[in-house]
Design an enzyme around this catalytic site. Structure first.
Site, PDB file in Angstrom:
ATOM      1  N   ILE A  34       0.828  -1.201   0.000  1.00  0.00           N
ATOM      2  CA  ILE A  34       0.000   0.000   0.000  1.00  0.00           C
ATOM      3  C   ILE A  34       0.863   1.252   0.000  1.00  0.00           C
ATOM      4  O   ILE A  34       0.522   2.255  -0.635  1.00  0.00           O
ATOM      5  CB  ILE A  34      -0.977  -0.023   1.196  1.00  0.00           C
ATOM      6  CG1 ILE A  34      -2.105  -1.013   0.894  1.00  0.00           C
ATOM      7  CG2 ILE A  34      -1.529   1.366   1.508  1.00  0.00           C
ATOM      8  CD1 ILE A  34      -3.148  -1.148   1.971  1.00  0.00           C
ATOM      9  N   GLU A  35       1.993   1.197   0.698  1.00  0.00           N
ATOM     10  CA  GLU A  35       2.849   2.380   0.779  1.00  0.00           C
ATOM     11  C   GLU A  35       3.538   2.703  -0.553  1.00  0.00           C
ATOM     12  O   GLU A  35       3.552   3.855  -0.979  1.00  0.00           O
ATOM     13  CB  GLU A  35       3.908   2.190   1.876  1.00  0.00           C
ATOM     14  CG  GLU A  35       3.360   2.267   3.284  1.00  0.00           C
ATOM     15  CD  GLU A  35       2.872   3.647   3.664  1.00  0.00           C
ATOM     16  OE1 GLU A  35       3.250   4.630   2.994  1.00  0.00           O
ATOM     17  OE2 GLU A  35       2.092   3.751   4.627  1.00  0.00           O
ATOM     18  N   THR A  36       4.126   1.700  -1.196  1.00  0.00           N
ATOM     19  CA  THR A  36       4.947   2.003  -2.379  1.00  0.00           C
ATOM     20  C   THR A  36       4.787   1.019  -3.536  1.00  0.00           C
ATOM     21  O   THR A  36       5.610   1.006  -4.444  1.00  0.00           O
ATOM     22  CB  THR A  36       6.446   2.025  -2.006  1.00  0.00           C
ATOM     23  OG1 THR A  36       6.833   0.715  -1.545  1.00  0.00           O
ATOM     24  CG2 THR A  36       6.733   3.056  -0.929  1.00  0.00           C
ATOM     25  N   TYR A  64      -7.027   4.207   6.177  1.00  0.00           N
ATOM     26  CA  TYR A  64      -5.753   3.574   5.840  1.00  0.00           C
ATOM     27  C   TYR A  64      -5.631   2.238   6.567  1.00  0.00           C
ATOM     28  O   TYR A  64      -5.278   1.216   5.977  1.00  0.00           O
ATOM     29  CB  TYR A  64      -4.595   4.493   6.211  1.00  0.00           C
ATOM     30  CG  TYR A  64      -3.232   3.856   6.069  1.00  0.00           C
ATOM     31  CD1 TYR A  64      -2.530   3.927   4.871  1.00  0.00           C
ATOM     32  CD2 TYR A  64      -2.649   3.179   7.135  1.00  0.00           C
ATOM     33  CE1 TYR A  64      -1.293   3.331   4.735  1.00  0.00           C
ATOM     34  CE2 TYR A  64      -1.402   2.567   7.005  1.00  0.00           C
ATOM     35  CZ  TYR A  64      -0.728   2.656   5.813  1.00  0.00           C
ATOM     36  OH  TYR A  64       0.505   2.049   5.690  1.00  0.00           O
TER      37      TYR A  64
END
Length: 334
Positions: free
Chosen positions: A125-127, A316
């Site tokens: 999800i982050e990168t 999130y």
């Protein structure tokens, strides 16, 4: 300029719009005062005036950072938010990343007591597994937010301070660091303070490299969750069944410390949507997921709260949880 006056000037500065209440000169004067304070802080940490001047001169204001900060994805309703992250493409990439680093993920999960699917979900999800680490110069982002974004300027100046220390500790080239508009960097998008406090050298090569080394990133994400109290195998969130919305006086979680227990939330008109053996004395919170026609309510437990230590948005945290469940189901089926 006195500190209180700088604060007043910054507080009246209209972020993301033309400055109608304060002149550009006054804005720069206020920022200059804060930079002087920053200089004093860094001197106390052992940096020389020359080092601090060089560090600050490497940064510049970026209006794009302010624009992005004032329009975060987390401001979207759930029905628009979750399709951004819960995609078949991300799921396939996550399974491939997991397979490639299976031994490392298993070692991190065992050493830090964190469910492996959560580690994989966070990095995805982050990168997108290192595919999109951000294009904002980290020093510019933190400089802009630390001196020109009043709502959280104090926080971001501390991160700017941590960045200078981090660069010295890890021998990082400030001018090459790219990341998010909030100054987060690497596979797991760690802000400088998190990088300094939670990053680990998981491949024992003598360097904590979250920018180019997925092994260190996997270990560091696991360590972050471990340090914030994750309990492996414990439930994270459970959907609630309601007959008439959220009964008064219950309120959805808004970032505060956990103050409800499960027993406070469950009522004759608000019950668990699935049967599960649950300790009703444990801390809990309520999450609202806005759908197009109605709202869903979920009960979040301690592990859910731990995810919000990584990113404070309940949307999130729910995206991470639901994606982790998809990953686990697909991985176990292979």
């Amino acid at each position: 300029m006195p500190k209180f006056l700088a604060t007043i000037l910054l507080a009246t500065f209209s972020i993301g719009a033309s400055a109608t209440t304060v002149s550009d000169t006054n804005i720069e004067n206020a920022a200059s005062s804060l930079k002087s304070e920053f200089q004093t802080t860094q001197l106390a940490l052992g940096f020389s005036n020359e080092e601090i001047d060089t560090f600050l001169s490497s940064a510049k204001f970026d209006q794009g950072v302010i624009d992005a900060m004032t329009k975060p994805w987390e401001a979207k309703p759930w029905y628009q938010y979750h399709p951004i992250f819960l995609t078949e493409k991300r799921l396939k990439a996550g399974l491939a990343f997991w397979k490639k680093h299976e031994e490392t993920v298993n070692r991190a999960a065992k050493e830090f007591g964190v469910d492996p699917q959560v580690i994989i979900a966070i990095i995805g999800i982050e990168t997108f597994y290192g595919g999109y680490m951000g294009n904002y110069p980290v020093v510019d982002a933190l400089y802009t937010l630390g001196f020109y974004y009043p709502p959280r300027a104090t926080f971001f100046r501390k991160e700017l301070s941590n960045l200078q220390t981090l660069a010295k500790e890890e021998q990082l080239d400030i001018n090459q660091l790219k990341g998010s508009y909030a100054g987060a960097m690497g596979y797991g998008q760690f802000i400088p303070s998190s990088y300094r406090h939670y990053a680990v050298d998981f491949d024992n090569d003598g360097q904590r490299d979250l920018l180019n080394n997925p092994v260190d990133a996997i270990g560091s994400v696991a360590n972050y969750f471990h340090q914030h109290g994750w309990v492996a195998g414990a439930p994270v969130a459970i959907p609630l069944k309601t007959q008439s919305g959220l009964p008064s006086p219950l309120k959805v979680w808004a970032g505060e410390r956990l103050h409800y227990q499960v027993a406070d939330i469950l009522t004759p008109t608000l019950s668990l949507d699935e049967s599960i053996d649950l300790d009703i004395s444990q801390p809990a919170l309520i999450v609202e997921l806005e759908q197009e026609a109605t709202s869903e309510y979920w009960i979040g437990l301690k592990n859910f709260y731990v995810i919000t230590r990584y990113n404070r948005s309940p949307l999130y945290a729910m995206a991470v949880y639901q994606f982790s469940q998809e990953l686990k189901k697909a991985h176990d089926a292979q």
